[in-house]
Each structure stands twice: as C-alpha cells, then as structure tokens.
Design a protein around this motif. Structure first.
Motif, PDB file in Angstrom:
ATOM      1  N   ALA A  96       0.817  -1.214   0.000  1.00  0.00           N
ATOM      2  CA  ALA A  96       0.000   0.000   0.000  1.00  0.00           C
ATOM      3  C   ALA A  96       0.847   1.259   0.000  1.00  0.00           C
ATOM      4  CB  ALA A  96      -0.942  -0.005   1.201  1.00  0.00           C
ATOM      5  N   ALA A  97       2.105   1.129   0.394  1.00  0.00           N
ATOM      6  CA  ALA A  97       2.994   2.299   0.447  1.00  0.00           C
ATOM      7  C   ALA A  97       3.670   2.579  -0.892  1.00  0.00           C
ATOM      8  CB  ALA A  97       4.054   2.092   1.529  1.00  0.00           C
ATOM      9  N   ILE A  98       3.440   1.703  -1.879  1.00  0.00           N
ATOM     10  CA  ILE A  98       4.057   1.900  -3.199  1.00  0.00           C
ATOM     11  C   ILE A  98       3.130   2.770  -4.028  1.00  0.00           C
ATOM     12  CG2 ILE A  98       4.883   0.754  -5.291  1.00  0.00           C
ATOM     13  CD1 ILE A  98       5.419  -1.722  -3.534  1.00  0.00           C
ATOM     14  N   THR A  99       3.450   4.044  -4.115  1.00  0.00           N
ATOM     15  CA  THR A  99       2.569   5.015  -4.767  1.00  0.00           C
ATOM     16  C   THR A  99       3.262   5.823  -5.847  1.00  0.00           C
ATOM     17  OG1 THR A  99       3.093   6.634  -3.043  1.00  0.00           O
ATOM     18  CG2 THR A  99       1.126   5.248  -2.709  1.00  0.00           C
ATOM     19  N   ASP A 100       4.577   5.657  -6.009  1.00  0.00           N
ATOM     20  CA  ASP A 100       5.323   6.398  -7.023  1.00  0.00           C
ATOM     21  C   ASP A 100       6.569   5.594  -7.374  1.00  0.00           C
ATOM     22  OD1 ASP A 100       7.018   6.774  -4.862  1.00  0.00           O
ATOM     23  OD2 ASP A 100       6.456   8.866  -4.554  1.00  0.00           O
ATOM     24  N   TRP A 101       7.396   6.133  -8.272  1.00  0.00           N
ATOM     25  CA  TRP A 101       8.566   5.379  -8.691  1.00  0.00           C
ATOM     26  C   TRP A 101       9.596   5.255  -7.570  1.00  0.00           C
ATOM     27  CZ3 TRP A 101       9.873   7.341 -14.335  1.00  0.00           C
ATOM     28  CH2 TRP A 101       8.801   6.994 -15.190  1.00  0.00           C
ATOM     29  N   THR A 102       9.717   6.277  -6.744  1.00  0.00           N
ATOM     30  CA  THR A 102      10.689   6.231  -5.653  1.00  0.00           C
ATOM     31  C   THR A 102      10.370   5.094  -4.688  1.00  0.00           C
ATOM     32  OG1 THR A 102      11.105   8.615  -5.810  1.00  0.00           O
ATOM     33  CG2 THR A 102      11.687   7.536  -3.735  1.00  0.00           C
ATOM     34  N   SER A 103       9.104   4.990  -4.297  1.00  0.00           N
ATOM     35  CA  SER A 103       8.733   3.926  -3.359  1.00  0.00           C
ATOM     36  C   SER A 103       8.796   2.549  -4.020  1.00  0.00           C
ATOM     37  CB  SER A 103       7.342   4.185  -2.786  1.00  0.00           C
ATOM     38  OG  SER A 103       6.375   4.381  -3.809  1.00  0.00           O
ATOM     39  N   LEU A 104       8.518   2.470  -5.321  1.00  0.00           N
ATOM     40  CA  LEU A 104       8.640   1.188  -6.022  1.00  0.00           C
ATOM     41  C   LEU A 104      10.099   0.758  -6.082  1.00  0.00           C
ATOM     42  CD1 LEU A 104       7.537  -1.176  -7.660  1.00  0.00           C
ATOM     43  CD2 LEU A 104       7.578   0.291  -9.689  1.00  0.00           C
ATOM     44  N   ASN A 105      10.987   1.682  -6.414  1.00  0.00           N
ATOM     45  CA  ASN A 105      12.413   1.348  -6.476  1.00  0.00           C
ATOM     46  C   ASN A 105      12.945   0.931  -5.109  1.00  0.00           C
ATOM     47  OD1 ASN A 105      12.927   1.688  -9.237  1.00  0.00           O
ATOM     48  ND2 ASN A 105      13.204   3.900  -9.033  1.00  0.00           N
ATOM     49  N   ALA A 106      12.465   1.596  -4.055  1.00  0.00           N
ATOM     50  CA  ALA A 106      12.890   1.224  -2.704  1.00  0.00           C
ATOM     51  C   ALA A 106      12.443  -0.203  -2.379  1.00  0.00           C
ATOM     52  CB  ALA A 106      12.326   2.212  -1.691  1.00  0.00           C
ATOM     53  N   ALA A 107      11.231  -0.557  -2.812  1.00  0.00           N
ATOM     54  CA  ALA A 107      10.725  -1.909  -2.588  1.00  0.00           C
ATOM     55  C   ALA A 107      11.572  -2.936  -3.334  1.00  0.00           C
ATOM     56  CB  ALA A 107       9.270  -1.999  -3.026  1.00  0.00           C
ATOM     57  N   LEU A 108      11.928  -2.638  -4.580  1.00  0.00           N
ATOM     58  CA  LEU A 108      12.735  -3.559  -5.371  1.00  0.00           C
ATOM     59  C   LEU A 108      14.104  -3.770  -4.725  1.00  0.00           C
ATOM     60  CD1 LEU A 108      11.868  -2.293  -8.974  1.00  0.00           C
ATOM     61  CD2 LEU A 108      11.074  -4.402  -7.882  1.00  0.00           C
ATOM     62  N   THR A 109      14.669  -2.719  -4.166  1.00  0.00           N
ATOM     63  CA  THR A 109      15.966  -2.826  -3.501  1.00  0.00           C
ATOM     64  C   THR A 109      15.876  -3.745  -2.288  1.00  0.00           C
ATOM     65  OG1 THR A 109      16.623  -0.616  -4.232  1.00  0.00           O
ATOM     66  CG2 THR A 109      17.783  -1.516  -2.334  1.00  0.00           C
ATOM     67  N   LYS A 110      14.806  -3.618  -1.498  1.00  0.00           N
ATOM     68  CA  LYS A 110      14.619  -4.478  -0.320  1.00  0.00           C
ATOM     69  C   LYS A 110      14.414  -5.934  -0.735  1.00  0.00           C
ATOM     70  CE  LYS A 110      12.636  -1.003   2.810  1.00  0.00           C
ATOM     71  NZ  LYS A 110      11.437  -0.646   3.607  1.00  0.00           N
ATOM     72  N   VAL A 111      13.660  -6.145  -1.801  1.00  0.00           N
ATOM     73  CA  VAL A 111      13.411  -7.507  -2.270  1.00  0.00           C
ATOM     74  C   VAL A 111      14.714  -8.172  -2.705  1.00  0.00           C
ATOM     75  CG1 VAL A 111      12.359  -8.848  -4.144  1.00  0.00           C
ATOM     76  CG2 VAL A 111      10.998  -7.148  -2.914  1.00  0.00           C
ATOM     77  N   LYS A 112      15.522  -7.443  -3.440  1.00  0.00           N
ATOM     78  CA  LYS A 112      16.805  -8.000  -3.895  1.00  0.00           C
ATOM     79  C   LYS A 112      17.710  -8.313  -2.705  1.00  0.00           C
ATOM     80  CE  LYS A 112      20.811  -7.148  -6.842  1.00  0.00           C
ATOM     81  NZ  LYS A 112      21.542  -6.148  -7.670  1.00  0.00           N
ATOM     82  N   ALA A 113      17.734  -7.420  -1.725  1.00  0.00           N
ATOM     83  CA  ALA A 113      18.558  -7.640  -0.536  1.00  0.00           C
ATOM     84  C   ALA A 113      18.113  -8.880   0.224  1.00  0.00           C
ATOM     85  CB  ALA A 113      18.501  -6.412   0.373  1.00  0.00           C
ATOM     86  N   GLY A 114      16.827  -9.219   0.090  1.00  0.00           N
ATOM     87  CA  GLY A 114      16.305 -10.401   0.755  1.00  0.00           C
ATOM     88  C   GLY A 114      16.501 -11.690  -0.036  1.00  0.00           C
TER      89      GLY A 114
END
Length: 409
Positions: free
Chosen positions: A163-181
């Motif tokens: 629900a916090a993914i609302t723009d490109w910045t938040s999407l990119n932050a999510a992708l970074t966390k997923v990769k780190a995991g």
C-alpha cells in the motif's frame, strides 16, 4: 458515406490487408430477407457458449435471425476491410479498439450520429479509442488494462507494505529491499512487438510523456527506469523477449515480487501457489499511471441497404445493455465501460476494485486524434525499448532515433 472518395479509401485500406484473405472474404446476398451477420474476435466461443446464446437472444428480441462468425483478431480486420470494399460487410462488427480508427478512416463504419447508438453512459476515456475527428464509431463492450500483481510472501519477507508503493521512488525502494532479501524484483514484457509498447506505455505516460514526442525528457526518464532495473538486477534480461504470457510464467514461479500484467490473468492468479495482490502501476510522482486500454468496440458497418441500420442498432443496444454487459464482461474478464455496471462488478468481486480504478485512469492507444498514426509510432517506440534494454543504445539515443523514424512515416 458513399461515392468515389469512400471507394478510394476502402481500396487503399484493402491493399494493406492480407492478399490471401481476398478469396476467403464472406459474401452474402443483400436485402432485408437475409439473416443479420455478426463478426467478432472470439473464436474461442463455440456455438453452445453463453456468448452465442446472448447473440441469439438479442436477435430474437429484434425479430431476426443472427448468423455469427468468430475470427482471429488480425484475420477479422482484413476481412472487414475487404468485405466493406465488396459491399457485403456484416451488420454488426466487434473489433479490437485500435482497429476502429483504421476502419473509420477507410469509410467502413457508420458514426453513432448516423446509426443512433446511445453512448451517453459510456466512460469518456474508453470512448476515445473509437473516436476520430470528433465522431464516434461504436460502443465499447468492455476494457482490460495493466496493473502490478505482487507476491505477498515475498513482500512480507522483505518488509515491504504494498500500500505504500505510490510512485517510482517507493517502487524502487521496494525492489531494492526484495533484492537484498534474496528474491527477484519485477518481470514484464518488453518484446519487440505491440505487446512491448503496450507494457511500456504506463511508464511512458506515467512520466508525463506524449506519443507525439518520443524523445522528450519525460520519455527518457521512463526508458531509463526500465534500463536501470536491468542494470541493477531488479528485472531479468529475459524481459527483452518476454511476451505477457512468458512474463506471467516467470511470476508464477514464486521468485518475483512483482509482475506487470492484465485482467486476463485473473483466472491464472487464482491457481498460484502463493498469496497475491494487485496495485495500480504508479506514475512517476504519484497516483495511478494511465495504462493503455484493451478490449473491443461494437460497431455498425456501412450497408448498401440503409434500412437495416434500425435492426442493427437494436442488436447492439441489446448486447451493450447493463445486464448483458455484466454477463459478457465477467466472461471476458473485462471491466465494464459503464460506471453503474463497474460498481456491480466490484460488489460481486471486490478484487476487481483495483482494476476498475486502473480502467478509469486508462487511455486508448489511438486517442488524442492519433488514429491510424498510432502503429507508425508504436513500432519505433518498441524498437527503442529493445535497443536500450539490450545496451545497443542509451535511452536518449534510442528515443531520438524513434522520434526521427516516427516523424518520417
């Protein structure tokens, strides 16, 4: 709609159609005694299907017999152009929405002013795909579009709230966390066909770019987003060759956090071995990005016997009535083009809420008066995406070449 100018337009359009289709175009005797012909792009529906039953009921309500033929989408376009040139077009024609402008430019379709179809209740953004030079050439039967499917397990493990993914910045932050995991980020289709353009458009439009200027800074930012995903390992190199089907198959492995795909995957989503959710594709600075619309228009082709239009109008009105739209769009996994029917769809299946929101923000690919110019823009665009993702050119170089090509066509 008659005379030498229309014949010239039809002849020119027919040249574009496959020559092989010329010998197989359906013919029918003219006159009020023949059955009313309906051509559609649903060959998957057999004579005992709910769709054909609806056509039969609408014909009976109008007091006529309906003869229906389902064609492959490309084959249908060719046959419709050739039949119009030969003067034996079907009475009702259902075609993919980008095709409407091609048939309208050829003079093969009547306008809603001429055939008296009521489009007042239809969503304005969906009607745009069937409009040319201020005239409307049919009624949308439903729409599909794109959104982001996500893997709940992958996001939860990465500490990402979708629900916090609302723009490109938040999407990119999510992708970074997923990769780190230790998981994979996002998969999509960037193949060098219309599917590639279709999937790129939400990011292109979401950046504020326009199809008339492919090399704008906004367009460059969208293509840079995709190339950065590959460079950073957030998206696989396979996206260059992915269709929307193979992209979905990657997501179905459970290794990816996100997949860009459409309403047509809902049935497959229910078969996944993991919990999923759906969010709109975010625009660059926030809010849902405009995604392209898929789906068909129901149109009334030009007839030599104009007395047939009244019955054709009744057939189309029946097919696009609220109750019938609900049944048909549920069958096709489409969102209805009428707000009241959309609300009924969401009430019956709350999972459709995000799709209704996406469709309400969507755009027709041939809208903004692009019409038949769209294919001449789309091909250079998907070529640019391919060049940039493969590393053959930088995003600015690829888009500059695309704009130069589109301008000369």
């Amino acid at each position: 709609m008659t005379g030498p100018s229309r014949r010239r337009r039809l002849a020119a359009a027919a040249v574009i159609a496959l020559a092989a289709a010329a010998g197989s175009a359906c013919s029918s005797s003219s006159g009020g005694d023949r059955a009313y012909l309906v051509w559609d792009p649903y060959p998957q529906f057999a004579d005992d299907s709910a769709w054909v039953a609806l056509l039969t009921r609408c014909g009976a309500a109008a007091g006529v017999t309906v003869e229906r033929t389902g064609y492959d989408t490309t084959d249908l376009t060719n046959k419709a152009l050739l039949a119009a040139q030969q003067g034996n077009a079907p009475d009702v024609l259902i075609v993919d929405n980008p095709v409407v402008s091609t048939l309208a430019e050829a003079g093969a379709l009547t306008t809603t002013d001429e055939n008296k179809l009521d489009v007042s209740g239809m969503a304005t953004n969906l009607l745009g795909a069937g409009q040319r030079e201020g005239k409307t050439y049919g009624v949308p039967i439903g729409a599909n579009t794109l959104a982001l499917y996500y893997n709940r397990d992958v996001l939860t493990a990465a500490g990402v709230d979708p629900a916090a993914i609302t723009d490109w910045t938040s999407l990119n932050a999510a992708l970074t966390k997923v990769k780190a995991g230790g998981k994979k980020g996002i998969t999509f289709s960037a193949i060098g066909t219309e599917e590639g353009s279709f999937q790129f458009l939400p990011w292109f439009w979401g950046a504020g770019a326009q199809l008339t200027t492919l090399d704008s800074p906004q367009a460059t930012s969208a293509l840079t987003l995709w190339t950065d995903w590959l460079r950073q390992g957030h998206a696989p190199n396979s996206v260059i060759n992915n269709t929307q089907t193979t992209s979905w198959q990657e997501f179905a492995t459970g290794d990816y956090a996100f997949a860009e795909n459409g309403t047509w995957q809902l049935a497959n989503a229910e078969k996944l071995d993991f919990a999923y959710g759906i969010i709109p594709i975010p625009a660059s600075t926030g809010g849902p990005a405009p995604a392209p619309t898929g789906g068909e228009f129901v149109s009334i082709p030009v007839q030599q016997d104009t007395d047939r239009y009244g019955t054709s109008q009744r057939l189309v009105a029946c097919l696009t009535s609220a109750d019938n739209l609900l049944t048909t769009d549920t069958t096709l996994s489409y969102v209805a083009p009428v707000a009241t029917v959309q609300e009924r769809q969401v009430a019956a299946d709350p999972k459709l809420k995000v799709w209704v929101e996406a469709v309400r923000a969507a755009r027709g690919r041939t809208g903004d008066n692009l019409g038949t110019r769209y294919p001449r823009i789309s091909e250079p665009l998907w070529t640019a995406v391919q060049a940039a993702l493969s590393g053959a050119e930088t995003p600015p170089e690829a888009l500059a070449a695309a704009q130069a090509t589109a301008t000369t066509r």
